[in-house]
Design a protein around this motif. Structure first.
Motif, PDB file in Angstrom:
ATOM      1  N   GLU A  60      47.953  52.087  31.330  1.00 13.92           N
ATOM      2  CA  GLU A  60      46.626  52.007  31.922  1.00 13.92           C
ATOM      3  C   GLU A  60      46.719  51.531  33.372  1.00 13.92           C
ATOM      4  O   GLU A  60      47.624  50.785  33.741  1.00 13.92           O
ATOM      5  CB  GLU A  60      45.732  51.031  31.138  1.00 13.92           C
ATOM      6  CG  GLU A  60      45.446  51.453  29.720  1.00 13.92           C
ATOM      7  CD  GLU A  60      44.566  50.454  28.996  1.00 13.92           C
ATOM      8  OE1 GLU A  60      44.132  49.480  29.641  1.00 13.92           O
ATOM      9  OE2 GLU A  60      44.307  50.641  27.800  1.00 13.92           O
ATOM     10  N   GLU A  61      45.773  51.974  34.163  1.00  9.82           N
ATOM     11  CA  GLU A  61      45.683  51.493  35.537  1.00  9.82           C
ATOM     12  C   GLU A  61      44.890  50.197  35.563  1.00  9.82           C
ATOM     13  O   GLU A  61      43.896  50.042  34.867  1.00  9.82           O
ATOM     14  CB  GLU A  61      45.003  52.537  36.429  1.00  9.82           C
ATOM     15  CG  GLU A  61      45.806  53.827  36.587  1.00  9.82           C
ATOM     16  CD  GLU A  61      45.130  54.788  37.549  1.00  9.82           C
ATOM     17  OE1 GLU A  61      44.055  54.423  38.089  1.00  9.82           O
ATOM     18  OE2 GLU A  61      45.665  55.884  37.754  1.00  9.82           O
ATOM     19  N   VAL A  62      45.347  49.261  36.388  1.00  8.65           N
ATOM     20  CA  VAL A  62      44.684  47.967  36.513  1.00  8.65           C
ATOM     21  C   VAL A  62      43.838  47.980  37.779  1.00  8.65           C
ATOM     22  O   VAL A  62      44.336  48.262  38.876  1.00  8.65           O
ATOM     23  CB  VAL A  62      45.711  46.820  36.571  1.00  8.65           C
ATOM     24  CG1 VAL A  62      45.010  45.482  36.746  1.00  8.65           C
ATOM     25  CG2 VAL A  62      46.560  46.812  35.294  1.00  8.65           C
ATOM     26  N   ASN A  63      42.556  47.698  37.614  1.00  9.72           N
ATOM     27  CA  ASN A  63      41.642  47.685  38.756  1.00  9.72           C
ATOM     28  C   ASN A  63      42.104  46.653  39.781  1.00  9.72           C
ATOM     29  O   ASN A  63      42.545  45.556  39.437  1.00  9.72           O
ATOM     30  CB  ASN A  63      40.227  47.345  38.256  1.00  9.72           C
ATOM     31  CG  ASN A  63      39.166  47.595  39.311  1.00  9.72           C
ATOM     32  OD1 ASN A  63      39.166  46.957  40.350  1.00  9.72           O
ATOM     33  ND2 ASN A  63      38.277  48.530  39.018  1.00  9.72           N
ATOM     34  N   TRP A  64      41.967  46.994  41.070  1.00 12.61           N
ATOM     35  CA  TRP A  64      42.426  46.095  42.136  1.00 12.61           C
ATOM     36  C   TRP A  64      41.697  44.763  42.122  1.00 12.61           C
ATOM     37  O   TRP A  64      42.225  43.743  42.584  1.00 12.61           O
ATOM     38  CB  TRP A  64      42.247  46.770  43.499  1.00 12.61           C
ATOM     39  CG  TRP A  64      40.811  47.062  43.860  1.00 12.61           C
ATOM     40  CD1 TRP A  64      40.091  48.169  43.561  1.00 12.61           C
ATOM     41  CD2 TRP A  64      39.922  46.207  44.589  1.00 12.61           C
ATOM     42  NE1 TRP A  64      38.805  48.075  44.037  1.00 12.61           N
ATOM     43  CE2 TRP A  64      38.672  46.877  44.693  1.00 12.61           C
ATOM     44  CE3 TRP A  64      40.059  44.943  45.173  1.00 12.61           C
ATOM     45  CZ2 TRP A  64      37.585  46.321  45.341  1.00 12.61           C
ATOM     46  CZ3 TRP A  64      38.966  44.396  45.828  1.00 12.61           C
ATOM     47  CH2 TRP A  64      37.748  45.073  45.903  1.00 12.61           C
ATOM     48  N   LEU A  65      40.486  44.730  41.531  1.00 10.98           N
ATOM     49  CA  LEU A  65      39.755  43.469  41.457  1.00 10.98           C
ATOM     50  C   LEU A  65      40.465  42.449  40.570  1.00 10.98           C
ATOM     51  O   LEU A  65      40.288  41.240  40.737  1.00 10.98           O
ATOM     52  CB  LEU A  65      38.337  43.717  40.926  1.00 10.98           C
ATOM     53  CG  LEU A  65      37.349  44.343  41.915  1.00 10.98           C
ATOM     54  CD1 LEU A  65      36.049  44.681  41.206  1.00 10.98           C
ATOM     55  CD2 LEU A  65      37.084  43.402  43.084  1.00 10.98           C
ATOM     56  N   TYR A  66      41.287  42.927  39.622  1.00 11.37           N
ATOM     57  CA  TYR A  66      42.056  42.008  38.790  1.00 11.37           C
ATOM     58  C   TYR A  66      43.025  41.191  39.629  1.00 11.37           C
ATOM     59  O   TYR A  66      43.205  39.993  39.419  1.00 11.37           O
ATOM     60  CB  TYR A  66      42.825  42.763  37.713  1.00 11.37           C
ATOM     61  CG  TYR A  66      42.031  42.989  36.451  1.00 11.37           C
ATOM     62  CD1 TYR A  66      41.608  41.918  35.675  1.00 11.37           C
ATOM     63  CD2 TYR A  66      41.694  44.270  36.043  1.00 11.37           C
ATOM     64  CE1 TYR A  66      40.884  42.117  34.523  1.00 11.37           C
ATOM     65  CE2 TYR A  66      40.962  44.483  34.890  1.00 11.37           C
ATOM     66  CZ  TYR A  66      40.564  43.405  34.127  1.00 11.37           C
ATOM     67  OH  TYR A  66      39.833  43.609  32.997  1.00 11.37           O
ATOM     68  N   TYR A  67      43.677  41.857  40.586  1.00 14.18           N
ATOM     69  CA  TYR A  67      44.639  41.153  41.425  1.00 14.18           C
ATOM     70  C   TYR A  67      43.933  40.129  42.316  1.00 14.18           C
ATOM     71  O   TYR A  67      44.442  39.028  42.545  1.00 14.18           O
ATOM     72  CB  TYR A  67      45.426  42.153  42.273  1.00 14.18           C
ATOM     73  CG  TYR A  67      46.205  43.141  41.444  1.00 14.18           C
ATOM     74  CD1 TYR A  67      47.347  42.750  40.763  1.00 14.18           C
ATOM     75  CD2 TYR A  67      45.790  44.471  41.325  1.00 14.18           C
ATOM     76  CE1 TYR A  67      48.065  43.651  39.985  1.00 14.18           C
ATOM     77  CE2 TYR A  67      46.506  45.373  40.557  1.00 14.18           C
ATOM     78  CZ  TYR A  67      47.638  44.961  39.889  1.00 14.18           C
ATOM     79  OH  TYR A  67      48.341  45.851  39.125  1.00 14.18           O
ATOM     80  N   VAL A  68      42.755  40.497  42.809  1.00 14.48           N
ATOM     81  CA  VAL A  68      41.959  39.552  43.600  1.00 14.48           C
ATOM     82  C   VAL A  68      41.554  38.374  42.730  1.00 14.48           C
ATOM     83  O   VAL A  68      41.646  37.203  43.139  1.00 14.48           O
ATOM     84  CB  VAL A  68      40.714  40.256  44.191  1.00 14.48           C
ATOM     85  CG1 VAL A  68      39.822  39.250  44.912  1.00 14.48           C
ATOM     86  CG2 VAL A  68      41.129  41.366  45.139  1.00 14.48           C
ATOM     87  N   SER A  69      41.100  38.678  41.513  1.00  7.28           N
ATOM     88  CA  SER A  69      40.680  37.630  40.596  1.00  7.28           C
ATOM     89  C   SER A  69      41.828  36.691  40.276  1.00  7.28           C
ATOM     90  O   SER A  69      41.676  35.461  40.296  1.00  7.28           O
ATOM     91  CB  SER A  69      40.140  38.257  39.307  1.00  7.28           C
ATOM     92  OG  SER A  69      39.826  37.269  38.360  1.00  7.28           O
ATOM     93  N   PHE A  70      43.000  37.262  39.987  1.00  6.80           N
ATOM     94  CA  PHE A  70      44.162  36.448  39.654  1.00  6.80           C
ATOM     95  C   PHE A  70      44.548  35.544  40.815  1.00  6.80           C
ATOM     96  O   PHE A  70      44.843  34.353  40.626  1.00  6.80           O
ATOM     97  CB  PHE A  70      45.343  37.346  39.282  1.00  6.80           C
ATOM     98  CG  PHE A  70      46.602  36.584  38.980  1.00  6.80           C
ATOM     99  CD1 PHE A  70      46.765  35.951  37.764  1.00  6.80           C
ATOM    100  CD2 PHE A  70      47.611  36.495  39.914  1.00  6.80           C
ATOM    101  CE1 PHE A  70      47.922  35.244  37.477  1.00  6.80           C
ATOM    102  CE2 PHE A  70      48.770  35.795  39.640  1.00  6.80           C
ATOM    103  CZ  PHE A  70      48.925  35.177  38.420  1.00  6.80           C
ATOM    104  N   ALA A  71      44.546  36.087  42.034  1.00  7.98           N
ATOM    105  CA  ALA A  71      44.916  35.295  43.213  1.00  7.98           C
ATOM    106  C   ALA A  71      43.955  34.130  43.422  1.00  7.98           C
ATOM    107  O   ALA A  71      44.368  33.006  43.731  1.00  7.98           O
ATOM    108  CB  ALA A  71      44.937  36.191  44.452  1.00  7.98           C
ATOM    109  N   ILE A  72      42.661  34.378  43.218  1.00 14.71           N
ATOM    110  CA  ILE A  72      41.667  33.320  43.405  1.00 14.71           C
ATOM    111  C   ILE A  72      41.835  32.236  42.333  1.00 14.71           C
ATOM    112  O   ILE A  72      41.758  31.034  42.620  1.00 14.71           O
ATOM    113  CB  ILE A  72      40.240  33.904  43.368  1.00 14.71           C
ATOM    114  CG1 ILE A  72      40.024  34.828  44.580  1.00 14.71           C
ATOM    115  CG2 ILE A  72      39.192  32.790  43.374  1.00 14.71           C
ATOM    116  CD1 ILE A  72      38.695  35.552  44.558  1.00 14.71           C
TER     117      ILE A  72
END
Length: 343
Positions: free
Chosen positions: A284-296
């Motif tokens: 599955e593709e992971v939405n780029w917002l996940y990476y932003v969320s994880f970083a925050i």
């Protein structure tokens, strides 16, 4: 002899470094265990297996068998009244039920990420019931974590953002599950301060097994009969039980070694493990917002952990006979839960 003496001297001089490295290694084992058990629960959900209480039953059965045997060998009286453990187990079972149920509706990435919400609940519960006072920076760190989780919610609200049939409902189940986990964590913190981890884990296993049996009989008999058992499903069931038993066993140990700081930072990597699992196994593709969320969330937890104070233990009593040590923070706190996620 001289070489051995040099080795011993080096170990003594670097004892603190060795302890930190061992604790970091232990934390990564816990983190990887959490990610793999999440993958196991997600796999069973994709195969149509919807028996979350039954999955938890084998975990509690394993804990009761291992640590209960040690308790029987000791032949000691309980340091904490049994009804505390019964209530603790009931809350923990409900948390596991909702947590596993969420995999039916949302992705493994969302479930592991929203598990960080437990910190917020723990802060609220310890502030209300244990009188804990946190620093301003700890509140800021927790608030930043919430902002990061909101980005994950935004991702799941978009088309194809989080995966699963009803991602927002699944996220809601995880948030409610973390509330139960927070109650369980605070209760476990309350019990474990009498310094007998074996008793806490064994009684959690015994009463968790009893509560699970009752709920299976009442709610999951038909779902169990509907399962088409196969070798891979049995293996995943076994893997989930072993992984969760290991998780329940190691979390109290890492708290005893280092407290919540390294635990929280170690648990963060479980989110990245879940992303790897989702990409490699589910394609599955992971939405780029996940990476932003994880970083925050990383930034928020680092701020929170870096600003917590060294605890000092004091004694208190329950029912006039139970001595339990609580943690008092230096300048701005009375007692500290250290903002832990579930043990």
């Amino acid at each position: 002899m001289e070489g051995r003496d040099r080795c011993c001297n080096w170990l003594k001089n670097h004892e603190s470094l060795c302890n930190v490295l061992f604790t970091l290694f232990l934390g990564q084992i816990i983190s990887f265990t959490l990610a793999t058990t999440s993958f196991a629960a997600s796999y069973l959900a994709t195969r149509g297996v919807d028996v979350p209480v039954t999955q938890s039953f084998f975990t509690y059965f394993g804990l009761a068998s291992i640590y209960g045997s040690i308790m029987l060998f000791r032949r000691k009286k309980l340091l904490v009244p049994w009804y505390y453990y019964a209530l603790l187990a009931f809350v923990d079972v409900q948390g596991n039920l909702l947590f596993i149920k969420a995999f039916k509706y949302t992705s493994v990435t969302s479930v592991t990420l929203f598990d960080c919400w437990a910190i917020v609940w723990v802060m609220i519960l310890t502030w209300l019931f244990l009188g804990t006072r946190y620093t301003v920076w700890q509140y800021i760190g927790a608030a930043i974590c919430v902002v990061g989780l909101c980005f994950a919610l935004l991702s799941d609200a978009t088309i194809g953002g989080g995966g699963g049939s009803r991602p927002l409902f699944g996220d809601f189940l995880v948030i409610v599950a973390t509330l139960f986990y927070a109650l369980s964590n605070v209760g476990e913190e309350f019990c474990v301060k009498q310094k007998d981890i074996v008793e806490v884990i064994s009684m959690l296993g015994v009463f968790g097994m009893l509560v699970s049996m009752c709920q299976i009989i009442l709610f999951e008999r038909q779902d169990l009969e509907a399962i088409e058992w196969s070798a891979d499903i049995i293996l995943v069931f076994a893997g989930f039980a072993v992984g969760t038993c290991l998780f329940y066993s190691l979390v109290p140990l890492i708290f005893k070694l280092s407290g919540a700081t390294l635990f929280n930072l170690s648990i963060l990597t479980s989110n990245m493990w879940s992303v790897v699992i989702r990409i490699l196994f589910y394609h599955e593709e992971v939405n780029w917002l996940y990476y932003v969320s994880f970083a925050i969330v990383v930034v928020g937890l680092v701020i929170y952990c870096k600003t917590e104070n060294k605890p000092e233990p004091i004694d208190t009593h329950v029912d006039g006979h139970l001595s339990i040590q609580y943690e008092v923070l230096g300048e701005e706190s009375l007692q500290s839960r250290d903002g832990s996620i579930r043990a």
